[in-house]
Write an enzyme that holds these catalytic residues in place. Structure first.
Site, PDB file in Angstrom:
ATOM      1  N   SER A 158      33.631  34.128  44.354  1.00 30.72           N
ATOM      2  CA  SER A 158      35.061  34.328  44.139  1.00 30.72           C
ATOM      3  C   SER A 158      35.238  35.721  43.544  1.00 30.72           C
ATOM      4  O   SER A 158      34.517  36.105  42.618  1.00 30.72           O
ATOM      5  CB  SER A 158      35.567  33.286  43.149  1.00 30.72           C
ATOM      6  OG  SER A 158      36.851  33.641  42.707  1.00 30.72           O
ATOM      7  N   LYS A 159      36.199  36.464  44.081  1.00 33.47           N
ATOM      8  CA  LYS A 159      36.464  37.795  43.528  1.00 33.47           C
ATOM      9  C   LYS A 159      37.469  37.615  42.385  1.00 33.47           C
ATOM     10  O   LYS A 159      38.621  38.052  42.448  1.00 33.47           O
ATOM     11  CB  LYS A 159      36.991  38.713  44.637  1.00 33.47           C
ATOM     12  CG  LYS A 159      36.772  40.190  44.370  1.00 33.47           C
ATOM     13  CD  LYS A 159      37.015  40.991  45.635  1.00 33.47           C
ATOM     14  CE  LYS A 159      37.207  42.467  45.354  1.00 33.47           C
ATOM     15  NZ  LYS A 159      36.043  43.143  44.780  1.00 33.47           N
ATOM     16  N   ALA A 160      37.004  36.894  41.366  1.00 32.93           N
ATOM     17  CA  ALA A 160      37.868  36.527  40.239  1.00 32.93           C
ATOM     18  C   ALA A 160      38.023  37.701  39.285  1.00 32.93           C
ATOM     19  O   ALA A 160      37.039  38.360  38.939  1.00 32.93           O
ATOM     20  CB  ALA A 160      37.269  35.343  39.509  1.00 32.93           C
ATOM     21  N   TYR A 164      35.204  40.409  36.332  1.00 27.18           N
ATOM     22  CA  TYR A 164      35.087  41.868  36.240  1.00 27.18           C
ATOM     23  C   TYR A 164      34.938  42.404  34.829  1.00 27.18           C
ATOM     24  O   TYR A 164      34.657  43.587  34.653  1.00 27.18           O
ATOM     25  CB  TYR A 164      36.223  42.542  37.018  1.00 27.18           C
ATOM     26  CG  TYR A 164      35.882  42.531  38.489  1.00 27.18           C
ATOM     27  CD1 TYR A 164      35.203  43.600  39.063  1.00 27.18           C
ATOM     28  CD2 TYR A 164      36.120  41.415  39.275  1.00 27.18           C
ATOM     29  CE1 TYR A 164      34.813  43.570  40.394  1.00 27.18           C
ATOM     30  CE2 TYR A 164      35.735  41.365  40.599  1.00 27.18           C
ATOM     31  CZ  TYR A 164      35.081  42.443  41.153  1.00 27.18           C
ATOM     32  OH  TYR A 164      34.684  42.401  42.457  1.00 27.18           O
TER      33      TYR A 164
END
Ligand code: PPE
Length: 305
Positions: A158-160, A164
């Protein structure tokens, strides 16, 4: 880099850039409960513009929401159309595209299932992420002291947004130490990915990249794997250690923002000859031809404006 453009697509409407605002009590600002995409639209050699691998990016965007349990409140087709519309509305031939879905205003506290999921898509001009010089001659990377996410701590597919924080810590650490990009090891000590890119190495013309286990499934990574295999290179997806990177003939990063950026040095050791190597240059050349619409074989990867 200026983020100022004309329009942002926000919850189904095209709004003025100045008006795309959120409340300070939006859930995502407090807990990182958001997910995003990074896509590029390129000006083609024939004067048209095209979004690179739009369908794959939208699919990953929807997957991110599914993984996190905050599903995208629009269909894939709606998101696809909205992305093309916002690029057109800003009259840019070439830009970076940033779809973002976030848990919005409603309840506070970790469990807020009734809060809305708001969605926006912004665009802005974004040149070479790691510098034009970096694309040509390679950059200097350092292995970060921060470990990349364990698969059961954060879900890396998931590019949550919350994921980051780890990338920001690593990137800041190595930038402050004078390097360009951070390489991150997984919880077992194997090379995972960089703060915002996937990583490849080349030795004896064999190309190797990390398996998908604990990394973001990069769409540039997938493109380079396909191109490399089509060009006849042997390509394996296999775990490797940092010393294998040190002794590689070549190494490079892939990402939407970074495109294909050679690595000329890791932890103060020159990689190969200490500059962009021949396999890297070959793959980079083909990749740039593909995104510019100069290679018919991969024409289906382009969504024309
Ligand atoms: N790993 C990470 C952690 C990552 O953030 C990216 C993209 C990739 C791999 C490569 O994925 P892909 O873009 O699908 O090839 N990083 C995005 C964000 C960069 C930023 O600073 O913001 C990007 O490149 O758009």
């Amino acid at each position: 880099m200026s983020l100022k453009t004309e329009k942002i697509w926000f919850d189904g409407e095209m709004v003025r850039w100045e008006d795309a605002k959120v409340h300070v009590l939006a859930h995502a600002l407090h807990y990182g409960t958001a997910y995003f995409e990074g896509i590029r639209c390129y000006a083609l050699a024939d004067g048209r513009s095209a979004v690179f691998r739009l369908d794959e990016h939208i699919r990953r965007f929807a997957d991110s929401g599914k993984i996190l349990g905050f599903p995208l409140p629009y269909t894939v087709e709606q998101m696809r159309q909205a992305t093309l519309e916002v690029v057109r509305a800003n009259h840019l031939k070439e830009c970076y595209i940033r779809p973002l879905a976030f848990v919005g205003l409603g309840e506070m506290g970790l469990y807020a299932p009734k809060n809305p999921v708001n969605v926006c898509i912004a665009v802005w001009p974004w040149g070479a992420y790691l510098g034009d010089e970096g694309l040509q001659n390679g950059i200097r990377a350092k292995v970060s002291s921060y470990t990349r996410h364990h698969v059961n701590v954060m879900m890396t597919k998931s590019k949550a947004s919350g994921n980051y924080i780890n990338s920001v810590l690593a990137k800041t650490e190595v930038k402050n130490a004078g390097y360009d990009e951070a390489i991150m090891l997984d919880a077992e000590g194997y090379v995972a990915e960089a703060s915002g890119e996937n990583i490849f190495l080349v030795r004896d013309r064999r190309v190797k990249t990390t398996p998908l286990t604990s990394i973001l499934p990069g769409i540039t990574r997938d493109s380079i794997i396909t191109i490399a295999r089509d060009k006849g290179y042997e390509l394996v997806e296999e775990r490797f250690t940092r010393d294998e990177l040190y002794t590689a003939d070549e190494a490079f990063f892939t990402g939407t923002a970074a495109e294909l950026t050679p690595i000329r040095e890791i932890d103060d050791r020159p990689i190969g000859a200490g500059r962009r190597g021949p396999v890297t240059a070959d793959l980079q050349q083909t990749f740039f031809d593909v995104i510019k619409g100069k290679n018919e074989r991969y024409a289906t990867w382009l969504a024309y404006l």
